[in-house]
Write a protein that holds these residues in place. Structure first.
Motif, PDB file in Angstrom:
ATOM      1  N   GLU A 295       0.418  47.897  10.935  1.00  0.00           N
ATOM      2  CA  GLU A 295       0.085  47.573   9.553  1.00  0.00           C
ATOM      3  C   GLU A 295       0.696  46.242   9.141  1.00  0.00           C
ATOM      4  O   GLU A 295       0.100  45.483   8.360  1.00  0.00           O
ATOM      5  CB  GLU A 295       0.557  48.700   8.630  1.00  0.00           C
ATOM      6  CG  GLU A 295      -0.196  50.008   8.844  1.00  0.00           C
ATOM      7  CD  GLU A 295       0.157  51.065   7.818  1.00  0.00           C
ATOM      8  OE1 GLU A 295       0.719  50.697   6.757  1.00  0.00           O
ATOM      9  OE2 GLU A 295      -0.123  52.256   8.059  1.00  0.00           O
ATOM     10  N   ALA A 296       1.899  45.936   9.647  1.00  0.00           N
ATOM     11  CA  ALA A 296       2.537  44.657   9.323  1.00  0.00           C
ATOM     12  C   ALA A 296       1.724  43.491   9.862  1.00  0.00           C
ATOM     13  O   ALA A 296       1.592  42.452   9.204  1.00  0.00           O
ATOM     14  CB  ALA A 296       3.959  44.634   9.876  1.00  0.00           C
ATOM     15  N   ARG A 297       1.170  43.628  11.060  1.00  0.00           N
ATOM     16  CA  ARG A 297       0.343  42.557  11.637  1.00  0.00           C
ATOM     17  C   ARG A 297      -0.906  42.319  10.802  1.00  0.00           C
ATOM     18  O   ARG A 297      -1.328  41.166  10.603  1.00  0.00           O
ATOM     19  CB  ARG A 297      -0.040  42.922  13.072  1.00  0.00           C
ATOM     20  CG  ARG A 297       1.098  42.770  14.078  1.00  0.00           C
ATOM     21  CD  ARG A 297       0.667  43.214  15.461  1.00  0.00           C
ATOM     22  NE  ARG A 297       1.714  42.957  16.450  1.00  0.00           N
ATOM     23  CZ  ARG A 297       1.662  43.362  17.706  1.00  0.00           C
ATOM     24  NH1 ARG A 297       0.593  44.035  18.132  1.00  0.00           N
ATOM     25  NH2 ARG A 297       2.645  43.101  18.548  1.00  0.00           N
ATOM     26  N   VAL A 298      -1.503  43.400  10.307  1.00  0.00           N
ATOM     27  CA  VAL A 298      -2.696  43.261   9.472  1.00  0.00           C
ATOM     28  C   VAL A 298      -2.359  42.509   8.192  1.00  0.00           C
ATOM     29  O   VAL A 298      -3.087  41.604   7.763  1.00  0.00           O
ATOM     30  CB  VAL A 298      -3.283  44.654   9.149  1.00  0.00           C
ATOM     31  CG1 VAL A 298      -4.393  44.536   8.114  1.00  0.00           C
ATOM     32  CG2 VAL A 298      -3.834  45.308  10.414  1.00  0.00           C
ATOM     33  N   GLN A 311       1.715  21.470   1.400  1.00  0.00           N
ATOM     34  CA  GLN A 311       2.144  20.254   2.067  1.00  0.00           C
ATOM     35  C   GLN A 311       3.219  20.530   3.106  1.00  0.00           C
ATOM     36  O   GLN A 311       3.683  19.609   3.783  1.00  0.00           O
ATOM     37  CB  GLN A 311       2.671  19.249   1.034  1.00  0.00           C
ATOM     38  CG  GLN A 311       1.627  18.773   0.049  1.00  0.00           C
ATOM     39  CD  GLN A 311       0.545  17.930   0.699  1.00  0.00           C
ATOM     40  OE1 GLN A 311       0.734  17.382   1.776  1.00  0.00           O
ATOM     41  NE2 GLN A 311      -0.602  17.841   0.039  1.00  0.00           N
ATOM     42  N   PHE A 312       3.608  21.787   3.221  1.00  0.00           N
ATOM     43  CA  PHE A 312       4.626  22.203   4.178  1.00  0.00           C
ATOM     44  C   PHE A 312       4.147  23.447   4.913  1.00  0.00           C
ATOM     45  O   PHE A 312       3.221  24.137   4.460  1.00  0.00           O
ATOM     46  CB  PHE A 312       5.959  22.486   3.464  1.00  0.00           C
ATOM     47  CG  PHE A 312       5.822  23.404   2.272  1.00  0.00           C
ATOM     48  CD1 PHE A 312       5.903  24.782   2.417  1.00  0.00           C
ATOM     49  CD2 PHE A 312       5.595  22.884   1.009  1.00  0.00           C
ATOM     50  CE1 PHE A 312       5.771  25.631   1.331  1.00  0.00           C
ATOM     51  CE2 PHE A 312       5.462  23.720  -0.093  1.00  0.00           C
ATOM     52  CZ  PHE A 312       5.557  25.088   0.072  1.00  0.00           C
ATOM     53  N   VAL A 313       4.759  23.743   6.028  1.00  0.00           N
ATOM     54  CA  VAL A 313       4.409  24.928   6.815  1.00  0.00           C
ATOM     55  C   VAL A 313       4.882  26.183   6.093  1.00  0.00           C
ATOM     56  O   VAL A 313       6.010  26.240   5.591  1.00  0.00           O
ATOM     57  CB  VAL A 313       5.045  24.859   8.220  1.00  0.00           C
ATOM     58  CG1 VAL A 313       4.762  26.140   8.996  1.00  0.00           C
ATOM     59  CG2 VAL A 313       4.529  23.647   8.972  1.00  0.00           C
ATOM     60  N   VAL A 314       4.024  27.186   6.013  1.00  0.00           N
ATOM     61  CA  VAL A 314       4.384  28.482   5.427  1.00  0.00           C
ATOM     62  C   VAL A 314       4.483  29.499   6.561  1.00  0.00           C
ATOM     63  O   VAL A 314       3.497  29.752   7.262  1.00  0.00           O
ATOM     64  CB  VAL A 314       3.354  28.940   4.381  1.00  0.00           C
ATOM     65  CG1 VAL A 314       3.737  30.317   3.829  1.00  0.00           C
ATOM     66  CG2 VAL A 314       3.253  27.927   3.252  1.00  0.00           C
ATOM     67  N   VAL A 315       5.674  30.059   6.741  1.00  0.00           N
ATOM     68  CA  VAL A 315       5.900  31.065   7.779  1.00  0.00           C
ATOM     69  C   VAL A 315       5.872  32.442   7.128  1.00  0.00           C
ATOM     70  O   VAL A 315       6.649  32.726   6.212  1.00  0.00           O
ATOM     71  CB  VAL A 315       7.257  30.841   8.483  1.00  0.00           C
ATOM     72  CG1 VAL A 315       7.461  31.893   9.569  1.00  0.00           C
ATOM     73  CG2 VAL A 315       7.319  29.441   9.076  1.00  0.00           C
ATOM     74  N   ILE A 316       4.960  33.292   7.578  1.00  0.00           N
ATOM     75  CA  ILE A 316       4.807  34.654   7.061  1.00  0.00           C
ATOM     76  C   ILE A 316       5.383  35.609   8.089  1.00  0.00           C
ATOM     77  O   ILE A 316       4.945  35.622   9.249  1.00  0.00           O
ATOM     78  CB  ILE A 316       3.330  34.988   6.794  1.00  0.00           C
ATOM     79  CG1 ILE A 316       2.693  33.914   5.908  1.00  0.00           C
ATOM     80  CG2 ILE A 316       3.183  36.358   6.174  1.00  0.00           C
ATOM     81  CD1 ILE A 316       1.182  34.004   5.852  1.00  0.00           C
ATOM     82  N   GLN A 317       6.354  36.426   7.680  1.00  0.00           N
ATOM     83  CA  GLN A 317       6.992  37.365   8.599  1.00  0.00           C
ATOM     84  C   GLN A 317       7.071  38.754   7.967  1.00  0.00           C
ATOM     85  O   GLN A 317       7.154  38.883   6.737  1.00  0.00           O
ATOM     86  CB  GLN A 317       8.408  36.896   8.962  1.00  0.00           C
ATOM     87  CG  GLN A 317       8.452  35.595   9.737  1.00  0.00           C
ATOM     88  CD  GLN A 317       9.865  35.095   9.946  1.00  0.00           C
ATOM     89  OE1 GLN A 317      10.639  34.986   8.995  1.00  0.00           O
ATOM     90  NE2 GLN A 317      10.205  34.780  11.184  1.00  0.00           N
ATOM     91  N   ALA A 318       7.039  39.761   8.809  1.00  0.00           N
ATOM     92  CA  ALA A 318       7.235  41.143   8.382  1.00  0.00           C
ATOM     93  C   ALA A 318       8.477  41.692   9.084  1.00  0.00           C
ATOM     94  O   ALA A 318       8.606  41.554  10.303  1.00  0.00           O
ATOM     95  CB  ALA A 318       6.014  41.994   8.717  1.00  0.00           C
ATOM     96  N   LYS A 319       9.357  42.294   8.307  1.00  0.00           N
ATOM     97  CA  LYS A 319      10.635  42.768   8.834  1.00  0.00           C
ATOM     98  C   LYS A 319      10.794  44.252   8.525  1.00  0.00           C
ATOM     99  O   LYS A 319      10.598  44.679   7.390  1.00  0.00           O
ATOM    100  CB  LYS A 319      11.786  41.965   8.212  1.00  0.00           C
ATOM    101  CG  LYS A 319      13.158  42.311   8.752  1.00  0.00           C
ATOM    102  CD  LYS A 319      14.212  41.421   8.107  1.00  0.00           C
ATOM    103  CE  LYS A 319      15.608  41.734   8.651  1.00  0.00           C
ATOM    104  NZ  LYS A 319      16.641  40.888   8.006  1.00  0.00           N
ATOM    105  N   ALA A 320      11.154  45.026   9.523  1.00  0.00           N
ATOM    106  CA  ALA A 320      11.385  46.455   9.356  1.00  0.00           C
ATOM    107  C   ALA A 320      12.496  46.895  10.290  1.00  0.00           C
ATOM    108  O   ALA A 320      12.567  46.449  11.442  1.00  0.00           O
ATOM    109  CB  ALA A 320      10.111  47.257   9.636  1.00  0.00           C
ATOM    110  N   ASP A 321      13.361  47.769   9.798  1.00  0.00           N
ATOM    111  CA  ASP A 321      14.473  48.316  10.589  1.00  0.00           C
ATOM    112  C   ASP A 321      15.311  47.209  11.224  1.00  0.00           C
ATOM    113  O   ASP A 321      15.716  47.285  12.393  1.00  0.00           O
ATOM    114  CB  ASP A 321      13.942  49.265  11.673  1.00  0.00           C
ATOM    115  CG  ASP A 321      13.229  50.471  11.075  1.00  0.00           C
ATOM    116  OD1 ASP A 321      13.627  50.886   9.968  1.00  0.00           O
ATOM    117  OD2 ASP A 321      12.296  50.988  11.700  1.00  0.00           O
TER     118      ASP A 321
END
Length: 391
Positions: A295-298, A311-321
């Motif tokens: 579900e986090a990948r989706v 204008q800058f890189v946006v890093v999207i991350q999902a964190k669990a446990d």
């Protein structure tokens, strides 16, 4: 019956009228409330019994935070919600300022101030948002709905508890931190589904995928079956009805009832969504631990599609446990700093070109640390619809 209002000084049985007194919030006047004169306080008065149920006893089954899309529209939003709550007794409204500074309902730098609102169901959320738009012209961002969980923290070195302590978690900021020993009980609901018999296999598969238990089937006639099961309320409110309609080509219908028992222990994990390393509280969600990574990948993939490029890189991350379980990147817009007014800067001097590129790289890194990512309703819809694409 008089054509105009007439001051009588009293109201008798069968009359319709109004009175004025020092009540600042009209929602405090529940149906069946008895009013007495101040001079009669302490006297032995006969108060007849009544069967009116107080609206304060209406308990919300899911919660969401509501934020104005306009940066200066918070007060206007508060006034509109207060007016809606006067004739919608199912709403439970609290300002984020009253919830504490650590509440995720505040939205942080991404959404700004907002309201935490309790609803009676997912349809109630949609009706509320549409009424804000139709009656007051307010475009509001409604975060993914969350259900209340019963969390029992067990004694450990992290919390210094001597005995287990149970609390109801409605705001995921109150979810125990990673490393704490705890158990979670989630609310359950009784689901009854009516669908054509040719879709029986798909309906039972959908119920099983949504962690349904005690599944029973009953033929209604030669064309339709009735399915009954107990399911986690969190699985139902997210996207279950939409998936049921898709599975049954629109012919399936469902209804929910209070389950017995209303709670069941489950293995759940909180998934935090981070943008450039900063957690976005309203985007966090709770899911079944074995499904957390899928579900986090989706969610990360959908956020990559709906968030605007910067204008800058946006890093999207999902964190669990305590670990990163999914990650995506949104590429930055790139300006060609080696060309100015149609001419190449520096001619054939490679050191000059390297200096300009290095300066641009530093500027983008600085913008990434201080830049603001704008969140739209589509970003929160990606969390709501995460389960439909994770299977």
């Amino acid at each position: 019956v008089l054509p105009k209002t007439y001051r009588t000084g009293k109201l008798c049985r069968g009359q319709i009228g109004y009175l004025r007194f020092g009540l600042k919030d009209p929602r405090m006047a529940d149906p069946g409330t008895f009013l007495i004169f101040h001079k009669d306080i302490g006297k032995d008065l006969f108060i007849p019994p009544h069967n009116y149920s107080s609206k304060s006893a209406t308990k919300s089954v899911l919660y969401a935070s509501v934020h104005p899309e306009a940066e200066d529209g918070f007060e206007e939003l508060c006034d509109a919600v207060d007016r809606l709550a006067m004739n919608d007794t199912g709403l439970e409204v609290a300002r984020t300022a009253d919830l504490g500074a650590n509440s995720s309902e505040g939205g942080g730098p991404f959404l700004g101030p907002g309201l935490r609102v309790g609803f009676q169901g997912l349809l109630h959320v949609e009706v509320f948002r549409q009424r804000l738009l139709d009656e007051f012209g307010i475009e509001a961002v409604v975060t993914p709905p969350k259900v209340p969980y019963h969390v029992t923290e067990l004694p450990s070195k992290h919390n210094n508890l001597k005995e287990a302590e149970t609390k109801i978690v409605e705001d995921l900021e109150d979810w125990p931190v990673y490393g704490t020993k705890f158990k979670v009980e989630e609310p359950m609901t009784e689901v009854r589904i009516m669908a054509p018999v040719e879709y029986a296999g798909q309906v039972m598969e959908l119920i099983t995928k949504k962690r349904g238990i005690n599944l029973t089937t009953k033929p209604i006639d030669e064309n339709s079956w009735l399915f009954e099961a107990q399911m986690p309320w969190a699985e139902v409110v997210v996207s279950f009805n939409d998936q049921l309609k898709t599975t049954t080509a629109g012919y399936g219908s469902m209804d929910t009832f209070e389950a017995d028992p209303p709670l069941r222990e489950a293995k759940l994990s909180k998934v935090d969504i981070l943008l450039n390393g900063e957690a976005v509280g309203p985007l966090s969600f709770v899911c079944h631990t074995p499904n957390a990574q899928a579900e986090a990948r989706v969610v990360c993939k959908k956020l990559q599609e709906v968030l605007p490029r910067q204008q800058f890189v946006v890093v999207i991350q999902a964190k669990a446990d305590g670990k990163i379980i999914a990650s995506e990147r949104i590429r930055a817009y790139r300006k060609d700093v080696l060309v100015k007014s149609g001419k190449t800067v520096g001619g054939g001097d490679i050191s000059r070109k390297k200096k300009l590129l290095k300066k641009q790289k530093k500027g983008k890194k600085r913008a990434q640390q201080s830049g603001k990512v704008t969140l739209s309703q589509a970003a929160f819809n990606s969390v709501i619809s995460r389960q439909g694409d994770s299977s």
